[in-house]
Design a protein around this motif. Structure first.
Motif, short mmCIF file in Angstrom:
data_model
loop_
_atom_site.label_atom_id
_atom_site.label_comp_id
_atom_site.label_asym_id
_atom_site.label_seq_id
_atom_site.Cartn_x
_atom_site.Cartn_y
_atom_site.Cartn_z
N VAL A 194 7.87 -3.90 8.83
CA VAL A 194 6.55 -4.37 8.50
C VAL A 194 6.22 -4.59 6.93
CG1 VAL A 194 5.50 -3.64 10.69
CG2 VAL A 194 5.42 -2.09 8.68
N ASP A 195 5.42 -5.23 6.56
CA ASP A 195 5.04 -5.15 5.09
C ASP A 195 3.72 -4.43 4.92
OD1 ASP A 195 3.39 -7.21 5.90
OD2 ASP A 195 3.41 -8.06 3.76
N ASP A 196 3.53 -3.77 3.53
CA ASP A 196 2.29 -2.83 3.34
C ASP A 196 0.79 -3.72 2.99
OD1 ASP A 196 2.96 -3.80 0.74
OD2 ASP A 196 3.51 -1.87 0.15
N LEU A 203 10.17 2.98 11.54
CA LEU A 203 9.25 2.12 10.78
C LEU A 203 9.89 1.73 9.37
CD1 LEU A 203 6.69 0.21 11.71
CD2 LEU A 203 5.58 1.80 10.48
N ARG A 204 10.26 0.65 9.10
CA ARG A 204 10.44 0.42 7.68
C ARG A 204 9.47 -0.29 7.04
NH1 ARG A 204 16.65 -1.57 7.54
NH2 ARG A 204 16.72 0.53 8.18
N THR A 205 8.94 0.00 6.16
CA THR A 205 7.71 -0.58 5.43
C THR A 205 8.34 -1.26 4.17
OG1 THR A 205 6.19 0.70 6.55
CG2 THR A 205 5.54 -0.68 4.54
N VAL A 206 7.89 -2.51 3.79
CA VAL A 206 8.54 -3.09 2.71
C VAL A 206 7.16 -3.32 1.69
CG1 VAL A 206 10.56 -3.96 3.46
CG2 VAL A 206 8.64 -5.34 3.64
N HIS A 207 7.56 -3.23 0.67
CA HIS A 207 6.44 -3.77 -0.43
C HIS A 207 6.18 -5.14 -0.72
CE1 HIS A 207 3.55 -2.92 -3.67
NE2 HIS A 207 4.21 -3.64 -4.37
N THR A 208 4.88 -5.33 -0.58
CA THR A 208 4.54 -6.91 -0.79
C THR A 208 3.72 -6.82 -2.09
OG1 THR A 208 4.57 -7.67 1.25
CG2 THR A 208 3.10 -8.82 -0.06
N HIS A 209 3.74 -7.71 -3.11
CA HIS A 209 2.87 -7.84 -4.20
C HIS A 209 1.48 -8.19 -3.65
CE1 HIS A 209 1.09 -9.44 -7.96
NE2 HIS A 209 2.22 -8.60 -8.58
N PRO A 210 0.39 -7.48 -3.97
CA PRO A 210 -0.88 -7.73 -3.59
C PRO A 210 -1.42 -9.05 -4.01
CG PRO A 210 -0.80 -6.22 -5.48
CD PRO A 210 0.76 -6.40 -4.96
N ASP A 211 -0.90 -9.74 -4.89
CA ASP A 211 -1.43 -11.12 -5.50
C ASP A 211 -0.43 -12.36 -4.97
OD1 ASP A 211 -3.65 -9.82 -6.20
OD2 ASP A 211 -3.05 -9.84 -8.19
N SER A 234 -2.61 -6.45 7.67
CA SER A 234 -3.89 -6.03 8.07
C SER A 234 -3.61 -4.56 8.60
CB SER A 234 -4.45 -6.77 9.02
OG SER A 234 -3.95 -6.83 10.12
N PRO A 235 -4.30 -3.54 8.11
CA PRO A 235 -4.23 -2.32 8.93
C PRO A 235 -3.97 -2.17 10.24
CG PRO A 235 -5.88 -2.30 6.94
CD PRO A 235 -5.45 -3.65 7.30
N THR A 236 -4.94 -3.06 11.01
CA THR A 236 -4.79 -3.08 12.54
C THR A 236 -3.13 -3.41 12.85
OG1 THR A 236 -5.79 -3.46 14.58
CG2 THR A 236 -5.78 -5.11 12.69
N ASP A 237 -2.79 -4.37 12.14
CA ASP A 237 -1.48 -4.88 12.62
C ASP A 237 -0.32 -3.71 12.31
OD1 ASP A 237 -2.59 -7.16 13.25
OD2 ASP A 237 -1.16 -8.23 12.00
N ARG A 238 -0.57 -3.11 11.31
CA ARG A 238 0.36 -1.89 10.91
C ARG A 238 0.30 -0.85 11.87
NH1 ARG A 238 -1.36 -2.96 5.48
NH2 ARG A 238 -2.22 -0.81 5.42
N ASP A 239 -1.03 -0.42 12.36
CA ASP A 239 -1.34 0.78 13.04
C ASP A 239 -0.64 0.30 14.53
OD1 ASP A 239 -2.39 1.93 11.06
OD2 ASP A 239 -4.83 1.31 11.89
N VAL A 240 -0.86 -0.90 14.96
CA VAL A 240 -0.26 -1.23 16.30
C VAL A 240 1.08 -1.31 16.34
CG1 VAL A 240 0.00 -3.05 17.86
CG2 VAL A 240 -2.14 -2.66 16.93
N VAL A 241 2.00 -1.51 15.32
CA VAL A 241 3.19 -1.60 15.35
C VAL A 241 3.88 -0.30 15.03
CG1 VAL A 241 5.12 -2.49 14.04
CG2 VAL A 241 3.33 -3.93 14.42
N ALA A 242 3.06 0.69 14.30
CA ALA A 242 3.48 1.88 14.14
C ALA A 242 3.38 2.69 15.25
CB ALA A 242 2.71 2.49 13.17
#
Length: 431
Positions: free
Chosen positions: A131-133, A154-162, A136-144
């Motif tokens: 997943v990426d960081d 669960l492997r989280t990749v960093h996404t540039h916020p802009d 939406s928090p709810t998507d990340r919560d569901v997948v986690a």
């Protein structure tokens, strides 16, 4: 030229340009096919709730008073098939998918849970979910939650916020142990639009599946799920699909994956012989296995008027208008609002942007209610973002100019450091 004079000049110039753009806009007639709003009210919050099509109330009244009141005829003979029928319309109209690949039902979260489980079942032996960081928090919560239940990593990749997710970052995160990559096509925060085909190439090269959240794309972006080789997707329908609050979400599974994509909730409506009261569960081999429980018929019917509008307009034209609106908005905001302390928080290139533009302001939480008092409705995203989503079928270019004018006058009291902006002035309507 002083700041106030520069802003006024930019607005006057933009007003003249907007009149020309509106005069030759092929989608302009669709504006009259939405339920009216009070005079002077401007909605640039289509990313949270799409406008109400004018045909929706009459359709629901006819279904309630006529079809239901008249002993469920003719809807009564078909209501159990509504998830598939509405799903097929969505597939053809807004998804670029094939019949039998989409159903409408349940919520986005429930569908995301089901399809994460289905993807893991289809890629047994693989232990990692990506997943990426910036999702939406709810998507990340569901997948986690699914990863934890299934004892997967669960492997989280960093996404540039802009700027959005960098493809090389994603490429480095996907290996032969990854079962599924879960991403939003359009970032709910920045509006960054991913290249769907490139993401598929990266994941499929390692044998992984891709599960998309299309909530901020469907109905505004010209999607081609079949052509790009999409695997699975979910999406809310109350945003750019304008189906209304509470309308069921959509769920897509590529036809070739359906036989091996089981879902975690067995029940009569997913049975091969629906409601046949068989002693043993035999899941339908197709996408029809995914809806859970009795279809919410009224909410499903409410999705049709907007699909009618989008089908008539054509998604290529809708997407082009969306890009033109957000591009016009970003250009004008750069000249008028950014000197007053607003900071861009999304991709600068229109081709990398979905259907909304985002800005940062340290007092965004107070700014958005103040804008609502000026009858300009936009979205607040904590802690410091303002999101503006002009609906392609329900927004004029002149509305964008007026929205920026009001924003500027309200923003005068909310400078970047909390002080008053030099271009402060009394709010007034007009060209």
């Amino acid at each position: 030229m002083t700041a106030p004079e520069g802003g006024q000049a930019a607005l006057r110039k933009a007003g003249r340009r907007a009149r020309r753009l509106d005069a030759r806009d092929p989608l302009a007639p669709f504006l009259g096919r939405f339920a009216p709003v009070p005079e002077g009210r401007l909605h640039l919050d289509g990313g949270s709730l799409g406008r109400l099509p004018a045909a929706t109330p009459a359709l629901l009244d006819r279904v309630v008073r006529g079809d239901r009141g008249g002993r469920l005829t003719p809807v009564g003979t078909q209501w159990r098939d509504l998830p598939q029928r509405i799903g097929d319309r969505m597939a053809e109209t807004v998804l670029g998918a094939r019949p039998g690949e989409v159903v409408a039902g349940d919520s986005t979260d429930v569908n995301l849970h089901k399809l994460t489980v289905a993807a893991l079942a289809a890629r047994r032996g693989r232990r990692t979910v990506v997943v990426d960081d910036d999702n939406s928090p709810t998507d990340r919560d569901v997948v986690a939650g699914v990863a934890a239940e299934q004892e997967r990593a669960l492997r989280t990749v960093h996404t540039h916020p802009d700027a959005g997710l960098d493809m090389e970052t994603l490429r480095a995160a996907v290996d032969e142990d990854v079962a599924v990559v879960v991403l939003p096509l359009v970032s709910p925060r920045s509006g960054a639009l991913l290249d769907m085909a490139e993401v598929h190439e990266i994941a499929h090269a390692q044998g992984a599946l891709v599960l998309w959240d299309l909530s901020h794309a469907v109905g505004a972006v010209d999607l081609q799920l079949t052509a790009t080789g999409a695997d699975m997707a979910v999406a809310a329908t109350y945003r750019h699909l304008m189906a209304g609050p509470g309308c069921p979400a959509l769920l897509y599974v590529r036809r070739e994956l359906q036989p091996c994509a089981g879902q975690p909730v067995d029940g009569g409506y997913g049975h091969r012989e629906q409601l046949a009261m068989r002693p043993r569960y035999d899941p339908d081999p197709a996408v029809r296995r995914f809806p859970t429980g009795t279809p919410p018929a009224l909410s499903l019917v409410a999705a049709e008027p907007a699909l009618d509008l989008l089908a008539e307009a054509g998604m290529a034209a809708v997407h082009a208008k969306s890009r033109a609106l957000t591009g016009f908005l970003a250009e004008l905001a750069g000249a008028v609002l950014e000197p007053c302390g607003l900071r861009p928080a999304g991709p600068a290139v229109p081709e990398r942007r979905g259907a909304h533009v985002a800005y940062r302001h340290p007092q965004a939480g107070k700014l958005v209610p103040a804008l609502a008092e000026a009858e300009l409705f936009v979205d607040f995203l904590p802690p410091d973002r303002v999101r503006l989503s002009p609906g392609p079928l329900s927004t004029r270019f002149a509305d964008v100019v007026e929205a920026v004018r009001r924003f500027r006058e309200v923003l005068a009291g909310f400078g970047a450091d909390g002080s008053r902006c030099p271009s402060a002035g009394a709010y007034r309507r007009g060209p």
